[in-house]
Every structure is written in C-alpha cells, then in structure tokens.
Scaffold this motif. Structure first.
Motif, PDB file in Angstrom:
ATOM      1  N   PHE A 245       0.660  -1.363  -0.003  1.00  0.00           N
ATOM      2  CA  PHE A 245       0.116   0.110  -0.065  1.00  0.00           C
ATOM      3  C   PHE A 245       0.953   1.289   0.072  1.00  0.00           C
ATOM      4  CE2 PHE A 245      -2.795  -3.226   2.061  1.00  0.00           C
ATOM      5  CZ  PHE A 245      -3.964  -3.059   1.212  1.00  0.00           C
ATOM      6  N   ARG A 246       2.142   1.197   0.100  1.00  0.00           N
ATOM      7  CA  ARG A 246       3.052   2.390   0.091  1.00  0.00           C
ATOM      8  C   ARG A 246       2.976   3.229  -1.290  1.00  0.00           C
ATOM      9  NH1 ARG A 246       4.858   4.929   4.193  1.00  0.00           N
ATOM     10  NH2 ARG A 246       5.847   2.863   5.061  1.00  0.00           N
ATOM     11  N   HIS A 247       2.704   2.647  -2.225  1.00  0.00           N
ATOM     12  CA  HIS A 247       3.073   3.315  -3.471  1.00  0.00           C
ATOM     13  C   HIS A 247       1.400   3.928  -3.966  1.00  0.00           C
ATOM     14  CE1 HIS A 247       1.232  -0.753  -4.663  1.00  0.00           C
ATOM     15  NE2 HIS A 247       0.646   0.017  -5.569  1.00  0.00           N
ATOM     16  N   LEU A 248       0.264   3.320  -3.355  1.00  0.00           N
ATOM     17  CA  LEU A 248      -0.925   3.783  -3.339  1.00  0.00           C
ATOM     18  C   LEU A 248      -1.116   5.069  -2.659  1.00  0.00           C
ATOM     19  CD1 LEU A 248      -3.037   0.499  -3.315  1.00  0.00           C
ATOM     20  CD2 LEU A 248      -2.537   1.850  -5.257  1.00  0.00           C
ATOM     21  N   ALA A 249      -0.474   5.017  -1.525  1.00  0.00           N
ATOM     22  CA  ALA A 249      -0.800   6.263  -0.515  1.00  0.00           C
ATOM     23  C   ALA A 249       0.079   7.273  -1.227  1.00  0.00           C
ATOM     24  CB  ALA A 249      -0.112   5.925   0.655  1.00  0.00           C
ATOM     25  N   GLU A 250       1.440   6.982  -1.780  1.00  0.00           N
ATOM     26  CA  GLU A 250       2.134   8.050  -2.350  1.00  0.00           C
ATOM     27  C   GLU A 250       1.477   8.656  -3.434  1.00  0.00           C
ATOM     28  OE1 GLU A 250       5.855   6.150  -3.055  1.00  0.00           O
ATOM     29  OE2 GLU A 250       6.592   6.267  -0.855  1.00  0.00           O
ATOM     30  N   GLU A 251       0.990   7.835  -4.368  1.00  0.00           N
ATOM     31  CA  GLU A 251       0.110   8.439  -5.488  1.00  0.00           C
ATOM     32  C   GLU A 251      -1.114   9.389  -5.342  1.00  0.00           C
ATOM     33  OE1 GLU A 251      -1.378   5.190  -7.549  1.00  0.00           O
ATOM     34  OE2 GLU A 251       0.546   4.299  -8.413  1.00  0.00           O
TER      35      GLU A 251
ATOM     36  N   LEU B 142      -7.271  -7.064   6.326  1.00  0.00           N
ATOM     37  CA  LEU B 142      -6.423  -5.702   6.530  1.00  0.00           C
ATOM     38  C   LEU B 142      -6.446  -5.049   4.971  1.00  0.00           C
ATOM     39  CD1 LEU B 142      -3.412  -6.769   8.659  1.00  0.00           C
ATOM     40  CD2 LEU B 142      -5.366  -5.390   9.353  1.00  0.00           C
ATOM     41  N   ARG B 143      -6.143  -6.006   4.096  1.00  0.00           N
ATOM     42  CA  ARG B 143      -6.343  -5.473   2.632  1.00  0.00           C
ATOM     43  C   ARG B 143      -7.464  -4.610   2.351  1.00  0.00           C
ATOM     44  NH1 ARG B 143      -4.930  -9.660   0.552  1.00  0.00           N
ATOM     45  NH2 ARG B 143      -6.753 -10.570  -0.235  1.00  0.00           N
ATOM     46  N   ASN B 144      -8.748  -5.199   2.681  1.00  0.00           N
ATOM     47  CA  ASN B 144     -10.152  -4.622   2.531  1.00  0.00           C
ATOM     48  C   ASN B 144      -9.925  -3.247   3.346  1.00  0.00           C
ATOM     49  OD1 ASN B 144     -13.090  -4.168   3.812  1.00  0.00           O
ATOM     50  ND2 ASN B 144     -12.868  -4.778   1.675  1.00  0.00           N
ATOM     51  N   LEU B 145      -9.633  -3.436   4.764  1.00  0.00           N
ATOM     52  CA  LEU B 145      -9.626  -2.013   5.568  1.00  0.00           C
ATOM     53  C   LEU B 145      -8.796  -1.009   5.148  1.00  0.00           C
ATOM     54  CD1 LEU B 145      -9.518  -3.545   9.193  1.00  0.00           C
ATOM     55  CD2 LEU B 145     -11.732  -2.809   7.677  1.00  0.00           C
ATOM     56  N   LEU B 146      -7.705  -1.567   4.693  1.00  0.00           N
ATOM     57  CA  LEU B 146      -6.618  -0.479   4.294  1.00  0.00           C
ATOM     58  C   LEU B 146      -6.925   0.246   2.796  1.00  0.00           C
ATOM     59  CD1 LEU B 146      -3.457  -2.040   5.393  1.00  0.00           C
ATOM     60  CD2 LEU B 146      -4.116   0.148   6.127  1.00  0.00           C
ATOM     61  N   SER B 147      -7.615  -0.782   2.050  1.00  0.00           N
ATOM     62  CA  SER B 147      -8.069  -0.136   0.748  1.00  0.00           C
ATOM     63  C   SER B 147      -9.054   0.855   0.826  1.00  0.00           C
ATOM     64  CB  SER B 147      -8.359  -1.217  -0.213  1.00  0.00           C
ATOM     65  OG  SER B 147      -7.440  -2.007  -0.579  1.00  0.00           O
ATOM     66  N   ASN B 148     -10.041   0.439   1.734  1.00  0.00           N
ATOM     67  CA  ASN B 148     -11.164   1.492   2.067  1.00  0.00           C
ATOM     68  C   ASN B 148     -10.717   2.701   2.646  1.00  0.00           C
ATOM     69  OD1 ASN B 148     -13.019  -0.246   0.991  1.00  0.00           O
ATOM     70  ND2 ASN B 148     -13.841  -0.923   3.223  1.00  0.00           N
ATOM     71  N   ALA B 149      -9.749   2.897   3.306  1.00  0.00           N
ATOM     72  CA  ALA B 149      -9.151   3.900   4.054  1.00  0.00           C
ATOM     73  C   ALA B 149      -8.247   4.827   3.022  1.00  0.00           C
ATOM     74  CB  ALA B 149      -8.314   3.512   5.072  1.00  0.00           C
TER      75      ALA B 149
ATOM     76  N   THR C  96     -10.148   8.655   1.589  1.00  0.00           N
ATOM     77  CA  THR C  96      -9.127   9.531   2.195  1.00  0.00           C
ATOM     78  C   THR C  96      -8.614  10.596   1.216  1.00  0.00           C
ATOM     79  OG1 THR C  96      -8.758   8.238   4.164  1.00  0.00           O
ATOM     80  CG2 THR C  96      -7.536  10.013   3.912  1.00  0.00           C
ATOM     81  N   GLU C  97      -8.831  11.691   1.191  1.00  0.00           N
ATOM     82  CA  GLU C  97      -8.361  12.697   0.019  1.00  0.00           C
ATOM     83  C   GLU C  97      -7.306  13.334   0.626  1.00  0.00           C
ATOM     84  OE1 GLU C  97      -9.283  12.642  -2.889  1.00  0.00           O
ATOM     85  OE2 GLU C  97     -11.332  11.825  -2.566  1.00  0.00           O
ATOM     86  N   GLN C  98      -6.990  13.708   1.981  1.00  0.00           N
ATOM     87  CA  GLN C  98      -5.719  14.215   2.445  1.00  0.00           C
ATOM     88  C   GLN C  98      -5.479  13.702   3.886  1.00  0.00           C
ATOM     89  OE1 GLN C  98      -6.138  18.473   2.353  1.00  0.00           O
ATOM     90  NE2 GLN C  98      -7.703  18.376   3.461  1.00  0.00           N
ATOM     91  N   GLY C  99      -3.995  13.680   4.130  1.00  0.00           N
ATOM     92  CA  GLY C  99      -3.853  13.369   5.574  1.00  0.00           C
ATOM     93  C   GLY C  99      -3.077  11.979   5.781  1.00  0.00           C
ATOM     94  N   SER C 100      -3.616  11.080   6.475  1.00  0.00           N
ATOM     95  CA  SER C 100      -2.762   9.822   6.714  1.00  0.00           C
ATOM     96  C   SER C 100      -3.709   8.614   6.929  1.00  0.00           C
ATOM     97  CB  SER C 100      -1.878  10.060   7.755  1.00  0.00           C
ATOM     98  OG  SER C 100      -2.777  10.310   8.952  1.00  0.00           O
ATOM     99  N   VAL C 101      -3.193   7.610   6.591  1.00  0.00           N
ATOM    100  CA  VAL C 101      -3.628   6.354   6.898  1.00  0.00           C
ATOM    101  C   VAL C 101      -2.707   5.483   7.723  1.00  0.00           C
ATOM    102  CG1 VAL C 101      -4.538   3.875   6.170  1.00  0.00           C
ATOM    103  CG2 VAL C 101      -5.116   6.152   4.782  1.00  0.00           C
ATOM    104  N   THR C 102      -2.962   5.011   9.085  1.00  0.00           N
ATOM    105  CA  THR C 102      -2.318   4.235  10.032  1.00  0.00           C
ATOM    106  C   THR C 102      -2.911   2.963  10.313  1.00  0.00           C
ATOM    107  OG1 THR C 102      -1.496   6.547  10.629  1.00  0.00           O
ATOM    108  CG2 THR C 102      -1.026   4.755  11.959  1.00  0.00           C
TER     109      THR C 102
END
Length: 751
Positions: free
Chosen positions: A273-279, A307-314, A318-324
C-alpha cells in the motif's frame, strides 16, 4: 413472492372445486397427483390442446405436469405447455421452484386457518357479550345462559390451542425456508469453477486483443478490448467477494491456522500500500506497540484479506492526511465477545484514517451486504459494499470482532480484535440434509447422479464433446510435448497456442482417462492439470500420475478454478505449482517459460544441509547420479548463502544444526517469496513431539525420521520432487523404489 401467494390462495380456496374436476389417477393431472412425480409429454398431438391469442392459435410441442408437494402431501398440480422442448435447466428450475412453492402453499394454508380460527374466536366473543347482556335482562334464563357460557368458554380455549399449534407450524415452515436459503448459499459456494472458467477465457483473450500483436486493430478496437479486460477484472473481483460471502454463509470456508509473524505483516502492508498512498499524497504509517507478541496463531491469508480491505477502504475514502495501521495489546476487554475474554492475550489491529468519516446512524449499515454509507458515496467512490460484510464474517471465524468508530469529516477507525492463539469454536451437530430425489429420466449427455458428502443428489457435468485439433499427429522425436488436461475448449485452445509459441507440441485431453492414456503412451515433457474433470477428480488423477513409475517424473502444473487455497496440497502431492483461474496472460507465459527452462535443464539441483560429514556423504551417495547436481553444506547460514547464489529444485534438511536451527531455516526460506515453493524434505534422527510434527507440517513437504527403512523413503521423496526418471536410475536404486511402493505385502499387486 406475490405470484406464489396468489397461486397458493387460489389453490386453497379452489381446492375442493379442483378435487371434483380431477380425481386421483384420472387424467394427467390426477395421475401426477397420484404418483407424486413429474410427467413430461413430448410430441403432443396437434388436436390435443391449442394455445390461442387474438391473432391465432397453435398446438404446443411439450407439456409438463408437476405436482406441488409438501411432506409427501399433494397441494396442487401445475400443467405447463410450450411451443419448444423443455430444457434440462427449465425442468430443474421447475423442480426447485415447486419445492419452495409447496412450503409457501402450506405456510399460507396454515396462516389462513389461523385467520379463520381468529375470526371464529372473535365472533364467539361477541356472542358471549350478547349473552351476558341478556343474562342481566332476565333472571329466568340464568341457568341456561350459564351453561352456554361454559360451553363457549371451552370452545374458545380449544380454538386458542389450535391457534398455538398453527403458530408452531408456521415457525417450523420458517425454519424450512431458512434451510432452503442455506442450500442456496451452499450452491453459490460450489459455483467457483463454473463462474471462473468462462471469465478466465474472457480475460486472456481480451488481453491478447488489446496487445494487438499483429497490429491489425484500430486504436478504438484496442480501447474496446482494454475495456472488456478491465470489466472482466472488475467482474472477477465481484465474483470473488460473492463466493467468499457464500462460503462463509454455508460454512464451507476452511481456515489454515499457522504462526503469523507480526514483522512480516508490517512488511506486507508497506509493500502493498505504500505506492498507493504516495500516489494520493497520503502518509502511510505502521505502528507496533510494546507487548505485542512476535507471532499470532491465525489464518494468514484471511487476516491479510481483512487488512487489505480495511486499508483499501481507508485509502479510497481519504483525500488528504494519513492512513495508519496500529497493532497493540488489549488491556480492557469490556464490550468484547465472550470468546475473546477466554483468550490468554488479545491484540487489536486498528486502521485509522483522516477521511470523510461515517455518520453514527450509518455505522451498522456499512457492515451489511451491498451497503455503503449513502448513495452519494457509492456513486463517487464505487465498490460493491461486500468488503466490510466479508471482513466482519472472517473476523468472527477467526474468533475475533470487527468494530468501527467514526465521525463525519474527521475520519474513521476500524479495529480488528483477535486472540493471539486461535481456538476452534465448538460447532453444534448439524441436522442431516434431506436427500433430494431428482427426475427418473436424465438428460442426454449427463452421467448418473451422485450423492455428495452433504447428502444432496447432484448431476455431474456433461462429458465434453470432441476437443480442439492438437499436435498429437505432428509429434517427432526430440519435440518438447505439453499435455493439456482441460475440458474447457476455449482455455485449452489458449494454452495450446501459448505452448506452441514456446516451442511445445500440445496434446489436449478433456477427461482424466484420456490424460492417463496420453501420459503413459506419449510420455510428455510437462502437464497442465485442471482439477475439475467430467470423469474423475483432478486430485485422484494427480495421485495416480505420481504413483506410476513410468510417468511420476513428469512435472505437473495445476491450473484450475478449484485450486484456490489448495497450493500446499498440490505441492505435497508432487505438483510443481498450483495456479488459480482466472489468470492473466503474463502469468501463463511466465509459467510456460518456467516449464521450458525446467524441461531443457536435464540436470536437477539438490541442496543437502547436514552437519555430520558421514551423513552428508551417505545422502549424496544415495541420491546422487548423472541427472542430479548435489551441493552439500554443514549449517543453515551456509544453506542461505547457497540458496542466494543459485536456484535449487529440492532441499534435504537435518533439524539439528549448529547455530541457526533447522526450524528457523525453514521459516526463513518460506518467508522469502522466491523460495516459498522450494520442496523441503526433513531428514532427521530426532524424536519429534506431536507439537513439533504439527509445526513441521506447516512448512516441510515431507518429514522423514531416520530409521531402518528411511534411505528408501528419502530416495523416493527426492525422486518425486526432483522429477527423476526412474528408468534411468541404477538397478539398485530402482529396487529400493519398488520396495517403497510395495512395502505392504497385502497391497502388492492390488488396485
């Protein structure tokens, strides 16, 4: 439902009238009611009955008369006429519909009886009131009225008892309806192969069109092909979610519990998920608190799915900020299910985002199937609304719970609570499922029906017609030959074309019997195997191939929609790989390239990890030969260096090693994606406890304890995983392999 109720009401009110018109055994309707079986009439005489409309009339071709049964009681008869022959699917649909219709009719009858009794009760109560008023008006009729009152009271009580019995009957019918729903879920859970097989061909062929290798398509046509491919991929994701949900509902989902390393879980999240977040310009964080155990005993694949489902949804919402992702031990267990209170330790895996958030009144809806927070969200962000429903069910299967805390505009936190050690739940004994009797005459092209382990009668799939033209007549000495065991003609043709591009001659077998015949006569260089065949189970075919001395050396790649979650089983039986349909074209090309490289490489590589020099020499002498290149090392550290330097086809390992233990070495190997499929044969003189054997069973393909006959077993297992041709071995080694095959004299020569 409305049509069924109208029919049931009509059947109930007109039952006596119909009984006068059609006596049991009289006419087709009466005969169907008497025999309680479906009657199918073909080639109906033209003067028998006419189907008319305002524009004309014509005689039907087929008539089917079907009794509506409930608990062997005839509730009615349906007679249908058609201008065309009824298909097998239509007849099966009618049979399934009428079972439900019988339940509905009986339920409505009970309900109408209940209503009638209630009306009678109300009428009697009104009459009782009138009698009481008359009693006050005249004392002369007091004694007579008192007797009537007593009688009426008894009648009311009797009616009330009947009402209670009718209520219980309605509840029983509701349970039967629930059982029907369960059958539906079981049916969907078993539909994986039928859904994935055509989708597999759609994805591969659309990808071939979009690649436009012959450069004969316009840009718009290529775009259309890409759209088809993307739509197929979206459909695959939806099918996977629906099938997962159906398997969970029907109780057919299996858990593979193992020790999951928390640090490996962290690496998986960051890598995926690192590259998805960076995009999206978001910050992705993974925090592991103190006190979290190094490993958690649970199903690794299912945990990653949640976890994949929860992180993908997050990330999606989420348009700005963070996912942890935060992993922490749970101290306060108040509000958690009782199963978590019984666990020794509980950990919480929380996915926190700074996204749009969820309103309080929507936080329970999002866990329902096909539901999202609101229609606007659904249209803007897409999705099916199945992910959270599946995640909640998986959490329950793992012995945990999934919760949410959220506030609109301030983000959401989904928390998965899990015990650190999975404990199987006690399951109440399920009632046996009824044996469903199908029609006595089977449709052409089907085998005889077979009873499954659930007790439900099922028809096997139709035997395939003549398959595509392959290369069986073109094979010359020296050709590389691939045997394609596949009953789906489209996918078989695709594999054949790709095999030809790789320099293989291809033979297509649509049944297990045909595959065995070609394997023994042609001796192909490699085999691709579909597990769902019309005449035998694919696992049986693989077992027979690997227990035939003449063909067991042939590498087998399983490519099947039924192979999902069965990789370990396939590797243990000697398959080189287990791939699940549908597949991308690149995966198939890569698989064929691996086959080609393995076939061309005549010398196989074996790594022996043994600290005792005498034992090392003995193993090399036992296994070695002109077709095997053996590398020996004395420690786990040297083994890792050797594995990093070159690929090996099999590993023989002793558990008692200096420095890093054999168990730790196995763990390191299986954590490496490049080495995960390396067959490991544990060859040890250590007395293993049951816990150690269970731990090894999660990793090693075979565990051989050194004993009097262990050299024969070691030779046999390594020959299987190295795909050695038994006929090319020295006579002494062939004799050892025969001793292993016929170790039990009671089984020698038997089948």
């Amino acid at each position: 439902e409305t049509v069924l109720k109208l029919f049931a009401s009509y059947a109930y009110t007109e039952r006596k009238h119909l009984a006068n018109r059609f006596a049991l055994g009289e006419g087709m309707v009466g005969q169907a009611a008497l025999e309680k079986k479906r009657i199918l009439i073909t080639d109906v005489p033209r003067d028998y009955i006419m189907i008319g409309s305002a524009l004309g009339e014509a005689a039907p071709l087929n008539i089917v008369v079907v009794p509506i049964l409930f608990e062997s009681d005839v509730k009615g008869v349906i007679e249908l006429a058609s201008f065309h022959p009824f298909t097998t699917v239509q007849l099966a649909f009618i049979d399934q519909l009428l079972e439900s219709l019988g339940i509905v009719v009986a339920t409505i009858e009970a309900t109408m009886r209940t209503d009638e009794l209630l009306r009678q009760s109300q009428s009697m109560a009104e009459e009782l009131q009138t009698q009481q008023e008359e009693l006050q008006q005249t004392n002369e009729e007091l004694e007579e009225k008192a007797r009537q009152l007593t009688l009426q009271k008894d009648e009311v009580e009797r009616k009330n008892r009947e009402v209670e019995l009718a209520k219980q009957e309605v509840e029983e019918k509701a349970e039967q309806l629930a059982l029907t729903s369960k059958y539906k879920s079981q049916f969907l859970a078993n539909m994986s192969h039928e859904l994935r097989t055509p989708l597999n061909s759609l994805l591969i062929l659309s990808r071939q069109l979009s690649d436009n290798p012959e450069d004969n398509l316009s840009s718009k046509q290529v775009q259309f092909a890409q759209t088809i491919h993307q739509s197929g991929a979206d459909l695959l994701a939806l099918i996977n979610e629906i099938l997962d949900l159906a398997k969970i509902e029907s109780g057919t989902i299996a858990l593979n519990v193992e020790d999951v390393r928390v640090d490996v879980l962290r690496e998986y999240v960051e890598r995926s998920f690192r590259h998805l977040a960076e995009e999206k310009g978001l910050v992705l964080g993974v925090e592991i608190a103190e006190g979290v155990p190094d490993t958690v005993a649970t199903d690794d694949m299912r945990l990653r799915q949640v976890l994949r489902n929860l992180l993908s949804n997050a990330l999606k919402f989420t348009e700005q900020g963070s996912v942890t992702l935060r992993v922490a031990p749970v101290v306060d267990r108040r509000g958690l299910p009782p199963s978590l209170h019984e666990a020794e330790r509980v950990i919480a895996l929380s996915v926190e985002d700074t996204g749009i958030g969820i309103a309080k009144d929507k936080q329970q809806i999002i866990f329902e199937a096909f539901q999202q927070a609101d229609g606007g969200t659904s249209r803007k962000y897409g999705g099916t609304g199945l992910g959270l429903n599946i995640s909640r069910e998986i959490a329950s299967l793992l012995g945990g719970e999934l919760t949410v805390e959220s506030e609109p505009g301030r983000g959401s936190t989904f928390t998965l609570f899990l015990p650190d050690r999975y404990v199987p739940r006690r399951r109440s004994e399920r009632p046996p499922l009824p044996y469903v009797q199908g029609p006595t005459r089977l449709a052409a092209g089907f085998n005889q029906p077979t009873a499954t382990d659930t007790g439900v009668l099922q028809l096997e799939r139709p035997l395939p017609a003549a398959l595509i033209a392959d290369d069986r007549q073109l094979i010359q000495p020296g050709d590389r030959v691939l045997l394609i065991v596949e009953d789906d003609e489209v996918f078989a043709q695709t594999l054949l074309d790709l095999a030809r591009d790789r320099g293989f001659r291809g033979i297509v077998a649509g049944t297990g019997a045909e595959a065995l015949e070609h394997a023994r006569t042609v001796k192909p260089d490699a085999i691709t195997l579909d597990l769902v065949l019309p005449d035998m189970d694919g696992w049986v075919l693989l077992d027979r191939l690997k227990h035939d001395a003449d063909v067991r050396h042939i590498p087998v790649h399983i490519i099947s929609a039924a192979g999902n979650g069965e990789e370990r089983r396939g590797l243990e039986l000697g398959a080189m790989a287990v791939l699940t349909k549908p597949l991308e074209k690149e995966v198939l090309e890569s698989t064929l390239a691996q086959m080609q490289e393995f076939v061309d490489r005549r010398v196989k590589r074996l790594l022996v990890v043994e600290d005792d020099e005498t034992q090392r020499l003995a193993i090399v002498e036992l296994i070695g030969g002109q077709d095997v290149e053996t590398t020996t090392v004395a420690s786990a550290e040297e083994a890792l260096d050797a594995l990093a330097g070159q690929p090996f086809d099999c590993l023989v390992l002793d558990l008692k090693l200096p420095g890093m233990s054999g168990m730790e070495l196995i763990q390191r190997i299986k954590d490496d994606p490049a080495l995960r499929r390396l067959p490991i044969v544990v060859y040890t003189g250590k007395d293993l406890s049951r816990e150690e054997q269970n731990g090894l069973a999660q990793f090693a393909e075979t565990v051989i304890v050194k004993d009097v006959r262990s050299p024969e077993r070691l030779l046999d297992e390594t020959a299987l995983f190295l795909h050695r041709v038994e006929a090319s071995l020295p006579e002494t080694k062939r004799r050892m392999l025969r001793n292993v095959a016929y170790g039990d004299p009671l089984l020698k020569g038997r089948r």
